[in-house]
Scaffold this active site. Structure first.
Site, PDB file in Angstrom:
ATOM      1  CB  SER A 111      -0.834   0.085   1.455  1.00  0.00           C
ATOM      2  OG  SER A 111      -1.802  -1.028   1.261  1.00  0.00           O
ATOM      3  CD  GLN A 112      -0.936   7.084  -1.291  1.00  0.00           C
ATOM      4  OE1 GLN A 112      -2.374   6.351  -1.245  1.00  0.00           O
ATOM      5  NE2 GLN A 112      -0.949   8.163  -1.230  1.00  0.00           N
TER       6      GLN A 112
END
Lengths: 260, 798
Positions: A111-112
């Site tokens: 994920s970011q």
């Protein structure tokens, strides 16, 4: 020991039979120096590299995470400490600290950074708590949670990802994180109940066993979106029999209206 | 070559037809294969660029006409064998060389752009080589262009039929090589007596590659982000059934961890059952549910989709796009006595009936269930019964689709469609539609807008009295009732919400704070927007909202297209430029395709001028005339496919029928033109006539189709053929006539003109989509007419 020297015409047998000749110690010196130089430059390079990544991490925390309103000290500390570049595929290392998710194979992503930080802050991890993660992926979220001092149990359905993440976490000093290869639907009853559950690989339903394994007053967080675009984060809060949800936005609230 | 014997000429005509079959069939097969391995939008982009091979062939011949003509007897079969070899191998090569390519990563990983460009180049090879052969024949026999163009169009039309047949018979990986057989045959037909020393090995190699790729085709590796591949990544997952069809490759996957319970209530405490699921072209189609007539409870009882059953027990239920039948079994479990399940994907219906009837408890054979394999709109137009409940398919998917299907025509969700459904409701009937909640809010708002405008059109002054909606953590369900909701029904909705931990969003007597009892929203603006949609001020919201919310219409049937370009800067500021393409990737890709093809077309059109010279009396009219024809023909084809898919009710077959009929009738037109004496003004008059005819069609065709849609299929097919034959026949004239006129004036310009036509045809496929989205299909029709007007006006620039 008697000194001897190489003589022209000395046969192989003779060489083998003759007493071992000891080279003057001075001859080792260049090699030793070269080795030490290599060691120091190697160390220096490694240190320099570590510093570069540390700077990248600090910048990431400053520009992507703090600036978007994450303030929980434990979360920020964890984000500053965990070497994200060691959780991404080799080809993505230069992009590891970019403000975006990265592919890790099998249709999964890491994920970011901001989303990882946001999810961590939402579950409010405190030392001695037990947190279950569904969808280990690269192991990054588990490492971040582990840095906050909680006991992390993580389940990954894709065996190859589970194996790699388990090895990586152990290698990087997160051996306390317990990784299981299996179907996250059933949770991990052995260590239940959990103070929080982080579902990183969301499905179109919330598995009933997970709700059962969540402590009363516990929180479950689920990102909703496609692999490269998280729309909302769903927080499930269990209060006795009445479980409620809260849809949180990963972006600052601004009206989607234009002045004509 | 003008002394070519009659037999040799006949063989050459046949060869052109066979090569045209191969090229069109290969094009359709490639779309099919790329739709399976990647997504339809990617196939669209690759094909658009690959078809520029036609333009490139024209450019090359224009640049080296003499060289090509001198060696044509040797080159023609060689090019055909080359095209065959490329058709047979190009899919395998791209899989092997660019196995890591994934179109979803185009906006994530910059290296994917290079892989895409290389893939485009490879995919354009068979088209380029084939087009080079056809172009060469056209240039060489421009005096007989009418008959050769006829052979080309006839072959292209038949190519569509061939593709439809083999799509249903063979596995996708074998298909490209099978189409190569036609190209091989075309080459063998015109083998010359000279220089066989070179041609025989080339023919042998092409045959060997074709045979090998039919017998041992390459494994198709599917994007890891596609539903199918993600499901196959689950432990012990496997494909347990598979069927080839023109509608797409249908596969059934079984996995011990595969479950389906869309947005189920948090009160559901039993185990969610493991299911098998159907995928079409690698995309999720539906779960195969075990069902028994003895069931008293259904999984969907725990979803917002159960809202209509919380209010009443409907007797007659119509399920549109029934898929694998979950809504059908739900209706039966809830006591419906007559259910009509409309599902156009007949291959899935056959598969379920033949292999899963027992698992599904004989659902589709149940005496109360009637299965109709038709497009929902076509069924509604021909059906005269009334229903207590009409269920629309669910809008969107969990987490969104990154806008991959934004440009899919969804005729079931247009304002006209909902009005038609409204007319099929009994006096107390309910129309029900559900959507996944998204952020920023789009699907629920457009659904609400469509329903409110349907009510307004039906003359309902107070839409709030007829509209109810409830929301769970992930889904929202709307119900529109023909009569106002009764107090009992409203009470039942509240009770349903309380039991399931859902919240009412729209109810006639909604109380403050009631919308967020169980499921809280950080951004509550959706409620404000929803209220505004119910008020007369909704037009104001349509204007100012960052996304398009106006209901989709038959003219602009893109329900999932929301992006408006003016909002891009705002969205980029909000989500970042890397994330924004994932809000609506489909439209981004079309725009990229348009600019990509426009740039390439510009280069390909300008390049020959360095050799042919910039100043000549023929330049401007040639450019105008052949651009007009290229754009016009393609736009008409696209808009007619749109019209007749709705009319005939079977999307794939309707599209194939339109393409084939148009090409064949145009071919006949072209053949007829070869028998006509040509005057200077004939080509322009022909183009003018087509323009006039298209203008009439733009206004008359929709009402004609609307009034005859209720006719029997036999009549509709006859109408279709007649309606297509008239303009198509006329459209066959201008191109060969124009080429002949040009040949009289400057034979060297013929390949340039052919190249212009090819480039502009390709460009107009992307253009048609953009215009249809921005202004509607009616505008595409008018633009097609305008394109022919430009061709007609070229007379004044000679």
């Amino acid at each position: 020991m008697k000194d001897s020297s190489f003589m022209p015409g000395t046969s192989a047998a003779n060489i083998e039979n003759r007493p071992q000749r000891v080279l003057p110690k001075i001859l080792f010196l260049p090699f030793a120096l070269a080795f030490l130089l290599l060691l120091f430059t190697g160390n220096a390079l490694a240190e320099e590299e570590a510093l570069i990544y540390k700077n990248a991490r600090d910048r990431m925390v400053r520009t992507q995470i703090k600036s978007r309103g994450i303030s929980d000290p434990a979360t920020l500390r964890a984000m500053e400490s965990v070497p994200r570049h060691l959780f991404v595929p080799e080809t993505s290392v230069p992009d590891a600290y970019d403000d975006r998710p990265l592919p890790i194979g099998y249709g999964q992503t890491i994920s970011q950074p901001y989303i990882v930080a946001y999810m961590t802050e939402i579950v409010q991890p405190k030392p001695q708590q037990r947190i279950l993660e569904i969808g280990t992926g690269s192991g990054y979220q588990a490492a971040i949670l582990a840095e906050t001092g909680v006991s992390v149990y993580t389940i990954e359905i894709i065996p190859e990802l589970a194996k790699n993440a388990s090895e990586r976490l152990r290698r990087l000093g997160y051996g306390r994180v317990q990784v299981k290869s299996g179907d996250g639907y059933f949770g991990w009853e052995k260590h239940a109940p959990y103070d929080a559950i982080v579902v990183t690989a969301a499905a179109e339903y919330i598995p009933p066993p997970l709700l059962v394994q969540l402590k009363d007053g516990g929180r479950m967080v689920i990102p909703v979106g496609s692999p490269f675009f998280v729309q909302t984060l769903m927080l499930v809060e269990k209060h006795g029999k009445e479980t409620g949800t809260r849809s949180l936005m990963p972006v600052r609230f601004v009206p989607f209206r234009r002045a004509e | 070559m003008n002394q070519t014997s009659a037999a040799a000429l006949n063989r050459l005509h046949l060869s052109v037809a066979l090569l045209s079959i191969a090229i069109i069939a290969f094009q359709l097969v490639l779309i099919h294969v790329l739709s399976i391995t990647q997504w339809h939008y990617f196939a669209y982009m690759v094909i658009s660029v690959a078809l520029l091979g036609f333009g490139a062939a024209g450019t090359l011949i224009a640049l080296a006409r003499g060289w090509f003509l001198e060696r044509s007897s040797f080159l023609l079969p060689l090019l055909m064998f080359g095209s065959a070899a490329a058709m047979a191998t190009v899919v395998g090569i791209t899989q092997a060389v660019f196995g890591g390519f994934d179109s979803l990563l185009l906006f994530v990983d910059p290296s994917q752009v290079w892989r895409l460009l290389l893939a485009n180049l490879l995919f354009s090879t068979p088209f380029f080589l084939g087009a080079l052969a056809i172009g060469l024949i056209f240039v060489q026999h421009v005096d007989q262009i009418g008959t050769f163009y006829f052979a080309n169009l006839l072959g292209s039309g038949l190519g569509g039929i061939v593709a439809i047949i083999i799509l249903g018979l063979l596995s996708p990986q074998q298909l490209p090589a099978v189409t190569a057989v036609f190209s091989l045959a075309a080459g063998f037909l015109i083998l010359p007596n000279r220089r066989l020393r070179w041609l025989i090995p080339a023919a042998f190699l092409a045959c060997a590659l074709t045979a090998f790729n039919i017998v041992r085709p390459v494994y198709l590796s599917i994007s890891e982000y596609k539903d199918l591949q993600r499901t196959l990544n689950l432990p012990d997952a496997g494909i347990v059934a598979q069927r080839n069809s023109p509608y797409g490759l249908v596969q059934v996957v079984s996995a011990p961890a595969l479950r389906h319970a869309p947005g189920i209530s948090l009160t559901y405490s039993r185990e969610i059952p493991v299911r098998e699921a159907v995928f079409s072209n690698g995309n999720w189609f539906g779960a195969i549910s075990e069902w028994s007539a003895a069931n008293t409870e259904h999984l969907l009882d725990y979803t917002t989709g159960a809202l209509p059953y919380a209010m009443a027990t409907p007797n007659d239920v119509l399920v549109l796009r029934a898929g694998t039948g979950m809504d059908v079994s739900h209706a039966l479990t809830r006591g419906a006595r007559r259910i009509v399940a409309v599902e156009p994907h007949s291959t899935v219906l056959d598969l379920l009936d033949e292999q899963y009837s027992k698992t599904m408890g004989g659902l589709f054979r149940h005496p109360a269930v009637t299965v109709v394999p038709l497009e929902p709109r076509t069924y509604l137009a021909t059906d005269s019964s009334h229903y207590d409940l009409i269920i629309l398919p669910m809008v969107g998917v969990f987490g969104g689709t990154a806008g991959l299907f934004a440009l899919q025509e969804q005729n079931t969700f247009t304002r006209e469609a909902l009005s038609e459904m409204w007319r099929h409701l009994t006096p107390d009937g309910i129309l029900c539609a559900s959507a996944w909640l998204d952020y920023p809010a789009r699907n629920p708002l457009r659904l609400a807008a469509t329903m409110v405008e349907t009510l307004a059109e039906a003359g309902i002054d107070n839409p709030a009295a007829h509209l109810a909606a409830v929301r769970s953590w992930g889904t929202i369900t709307f119900c529109v009732k023909r009569s106002p909701f009764t107090p009992v029904e409203i009470r039942n909705v509240r009770e349903f919400c309380r039991q399931m931990l859902f919240d009412p969003v729209l109810l006639p007597d909604l109380k403050p704070g009631e919308r967020e009892h169980y499921n809280l929203l950080e951004d509550r603006s959706i409620f404000t927007y929803m209220d505004q949609i119910l008020s007369p001020a909704r037009q104001e919201l349509y204007k100012t909202y960052d996304f398009r919310l106006q209901p989709a219409t038959d003219n602009r049937p893109f329900f999932s297209q929301f992006l408006r370009w003016q909002s891009l800067p705002h969205l980029i500021r909000l989500f970042g430029e890397r994330a924004v393409p994932f809000i609506e990737m489909g439209y981004f890709i079309v725009i990229i395709t348009f600019f990509q093809t426009a740039a390439a077309a510009l280069v390909l059109i300008i390049l020959p001028l360095f050799r042919l010279g910039w100043r000549s009396g023929n330049r401007l009219w040639t450019l105008m005339y052949f651009s007009g024809l290229g754009v016009g023909f393609m736009l008409v084809e696209i808009v007619l496919i749109h019209c007749f898919v709705l009319y005939l009710g079977h999307p794939v077959y309707a599209a194939a029928a339109v393409i084939c009929a148009m090409l064949i009738f145009s071919g006949i037109g072209s053949y007829t033109s070869s028998c006509m004496p040509i005057h200077e003004a004939t080509p322009y008059r022909a183009a003018g006539l087509v323009a006039l005819m298209l203008l009439l069609y733009a206004f008359l065709l929709p009402p004609i189709l609307q009034h005859t849609i209720t006719f029997s299929m036999g009549w509709k097919i006859i109408f279709t053929m007649v309606l297509l034959a008239l303009p198509s026949f006329a459209m066959g004239f201008p191109f060969p006539l124009g080429l002949q006129l040009l040949a009289r004036r400057s034979e060297a310009d013929v390949p340039w003109a052919w190249g212009i036509n090819g480039c502009l045809s390709v460009l107009s496929t992307a253009l048609a989509t953009i215009i249809a989205v921005e202004a509607g299909f009616a505008a595409v029709f008018l633009l097609a007419s305008a394109a022919y007007v430009i061709a007609a006006l070229a007379e004044f620039w000679t």
